[in-house]
Motif scaffolding. Structure first.
Motif, PDB file in Angstrom:
ATOM      1  N   ASP A  10      -7.309   5.171  -4.936  1.00 26.45           N
ATOM      2  CA  ASP A  10      -7.339   5.012  -6.390  1.00 26.45           C
ATOM      3  C   ASP A  10      -5.943   4.881  -6.971  1.00 26.45           C
ATOM      4  O   ASP A  10      -5.695   4.063  -7.860  1.00 26.45           O
ATOM      5  N   CYS A  11      -5.022   5.693  -6.477  1.00 28.94           N
ATOM      6  CA  CYS A  11      -3.632   5.608  -6.955  1.00 28.94           C
ATOM      7  C   CYS A  11      -3.014   4.261  -6.601  1.00 28.94           C
ATOM      8  O   CYS A  11      -2.296   3.677  -7.418  1.00 28.94           O
ATOM      9  N   LEU A  12      -3.291   3.775  -5.407  1.00 30.53           N
ATOM     10  CA  LEU A  12      -2.758   2.478  -5.008  1.00 30.53           C
ATOM     11  C   LEU A  12      -3.319   1.371  -5.897  1.00 30.53           C
ATOM     12  O   LEU A  12      -2.579   0.486  -6.330  1.00 30.53           O
ATOM     13  N   ALA A  13      -4.594   1.455  -6.210  1.00 28.42           N
ATOM     14  CA  ALA A  13      -5.205   0.454  -7.092  1.00 28.42           C
ATOM     15  C   ALA A  13      -4.563   0.483  -8.477  1.00 28.42           C
ATOM     16  O   ALA A  13      -4.275  -0.564  -9.062  1.00 28.42           O
ATOM     17  N   ARG A  14      -4.307   1.678  -8.989  1.00 30.34           N
ATOM     18  CA  ARG A  14      -3.652   1.784 -10.306  1.00 30.34           C
ATOM     19  C   ARG A  14      -2.221   1.272 -10.263  1.00 30.34           C
ATOM     20  O   ARG A  14      -1.735   0.674 -11.215  1.00 30.34           O
ATOM     21  N   ALA A  15      -1.531   1.525  -9.152  1.00 30.75           N
ATOM     22  CA  ALA A  15      -0.130   1.093  -9.023  1.00 30.75           C
ATOM     23  C   ALA A  15      -0.013  -0.421  -8.948  1.00 30.75           C
ATOM     24  O   ALA A  15       0.968  -0.997  -9.429  1.00 30.75           O
ATOM     25  N   THR A  16      -0.993  -1.085  -8.341  1.00 30.11           N
ATOM     26  CA  THR A  16      -0.921  -2.534  -8.219  1.00 30.11           C
ATOM     27  C   THR A  16      -1.513  -3.252  -9.422  1.00 30.11           C
ATOM     28  O   THR A  16      -1.200  -4.412  -9.651  1.00 30.11           O
ATOM     29  N   LYS A  17      -2.345  -2.557 -10.188  1.00 28.30           N
ATOM     30  CA  LYS A  17      -2.933  -3.160 -11.382  1.00 28.30           C
ATOM     31  C   LYS A  17      -1.837  -3.429 -12.409  1.00 28.30           C
ATOM     32  O   LYS A  17      -1.022  -2.567 -12.716  1.00 28.30           O
ATOM     33  N   GLY A  18      -1.803  -4.642 -12.895  1.00 25.66           N
ATOM     34  CA  GLY A  18      -0.805  -4.990 -13.903  1.00 25.66           C
ATOM     35  C   GLY A  18       0.612  -5.027 -13.374  1.00 25.66           C
ATOM     36  O   GLY A  18       1.554  -4.877 -14.140  1.00 25.66           O
ATOM     37  N   ASN A  19       0.768  -5.160 -12.063  1.00 30.42           N
ATOM     38  CA  ASN A  19       2.101  -5.234 -11.432  1.00 30.42           C
ATOM     39  C   ASN A  19       2.968  -4.016 -11.709  1.00 30.42           C
ATOM     40  O   ASN A  19       4.184  -4.109 -11.780  1.00 30.42           O
ATOM     41  N   ARG A  20       2.359  -2.851 -11.862  1.00 26.71           N
ATOM     42  CA  ARG A  20       3.134  -1.637 -12.151  1.00 26.71           C
ATOM     43  C   ARG A  20       4.124  -1.317 -11.037  1.00 26.71           C
ATOM     44  O   ARG A  20       5.264  -0.939 -11.300  1.00 26.71           O
ATOM     45  N   LEU A  21       3.675  -1.458  -9.798  1.00 26.20           N
ATOM     46  CA  LEU A  21       4.553  -1.156  -8.672  1.00 26.20           C
ATOM     47  C   LEU A  21       5.722  -2.138  -8.617  1.00 26.20           C
ATOM     48  O   LEU A  21       6.865  -1.745  -8.423  1.00 26.20           O
ATOM     49  N   ALA A  22       5.434  -3.412  -8.838  1.00 27.11           N
ATOM     50  CA  ALA A  22       6.492  -4.429  -8.830  1.00 27.11           C
ATOM     51  C   ALA A  22       7.502  -4.162  -9.948  1.00 27.11           C
ATOM     52  O   ALA A  22       8.708  -4.307  -9.750  1.00 27.11           O
ATOM     53  N   ARG A  23       7.021  -3.765 -11.105  1.00 27.39           N
ATOM     54  CA  ARG A  23       7.938  -3.461 -12.211  1.00 27.39           C
ATOM     55  C   ARG A  23       8.785  -2.238 -11.912  1.00 27.39           C
ATOM     56  O   ARG A  23       9.965  -2.199 -12.236  1.00 27.39           O
ATOM     57  N   ALA A  24       8.182  -1.230 -11.286  1.00 22.67           N
ATOM     58  CA  ALA A  24       8.938  -0.017 -10.956  1.00 22.67           C
ATOM     59  C   ALA A  24      10.054  -0.313  -9.958  1.00 22.67           C
ATOM     60  O   ALA A  24      11.125   0.271 -10.031  1.00 22.67           O
ATOM     61  N   LEU A  25       9.783  -1.235  -9.041  1.00 16.45           N
ATOM     62  CA  LEU A  25      10.780  -1.580  -8.032  1.00 16.45           C
ATOM     63  C   LEU A  25      11.694  -2.711  -8.489  1.00 16.45           C
ATOM     64  O   LEU A  25      12.688  -3.001  -7.836  1.00 16.45           O
ATOM     65  N   ASP A  26      11.329  -3.360  -9.577  1.00 16.81           N
ATOM     66  CA  ASP A  26      12.063  -4.516 -10.086  1.00 16.81           C
ATOM     67  C   ASP A  26      12.149  -5.608  -9.014  1.00 16.81           C
ATOM     68  O   ASP A  26      13.190  -6.225  -8.812  1.00 16.81           O
ATOM     69  N   ALA A  27      11.021  -5.793  -8.303  1.00 16.44           N
ATOM     70  CA  ALA A  27      10.941  -6.800  -7.242  1.00 16.44           C
ATOM     71  C   ALA A  27       9.469  -7.104  -6.964  1.00 16.44           C
ATOM     72  O   ALA A  27       8.608  -6.256  -7.199  1.00 16.44           O
ATOM     73  N   GLU A  28       9.215  -8.288  -6.451  1.00 15.32           N
ATOM     74  CA  GLU A  28       7.849  -8.647  -6.079  1.00 15.32           C
ATOM     75  C   GLU A  28       7.455  -7.909  -4.804  1.00 15.32           C
ATOM     76  O   GLU A  28       8.246  -7.809  -3.864  1.00 15.32           O
ATOM     77  N   VAL A  29       6.237  -7.385  -4.791  1.00 13.52           N
ATOM     78  CA  VAL A  29       5.742  -6.658  -3.630  1.00 13.52           C
ATOM     79  C   VAL A  29       4.824  -7.600  -2.844  1.00 13.52           C
ATOM     80  O   VAL A  29       3.810  -8.057  -3.354  1.00 13.52           O
TER      81      VAL A  29
END
Length: 67
Positions: free
Chosen positions: A31-50
């Motif tokens: 569930d956390c992984l799904a939330r992190a990838t929704k809306g590119n949240r993880l990419a924004r946090a890393l400032d890079a494309e995942v």
């Protein structure tokens, strides 16, 4: 679980939590992984494309299933 963008710009899963670079944490649940990838949240946090391969590796570590 820590995901890091290395100084070279590569995004990788960091199981040790000690790699240098900009890091982001995701709790070890699907569930956390799904939330992190929704809306590119993880990419924004890393400032890079995942890359999808990094997401697959992270998902397999979380679920404990290798595909």
């Amino acid at each position: 679980m820590r995901i890091v963008r290395t100084p070279e710009g590569e995004v990788v899963v960091d199981p040790t939590g000690k790699k240098s670079g900009r890091g982001a944490y995701v709790c070890p649940s699907p569930d956390c992984l799904a939330r992190a990838t929704k809306g590119n949240r993880l990419a924004r946090a890393l400032d890079a494309e995942v890359a999808p391969s990094v997401l697959k590796a992270l998902e397999s570590q979380i679920t404990g299933v290798d595909e």
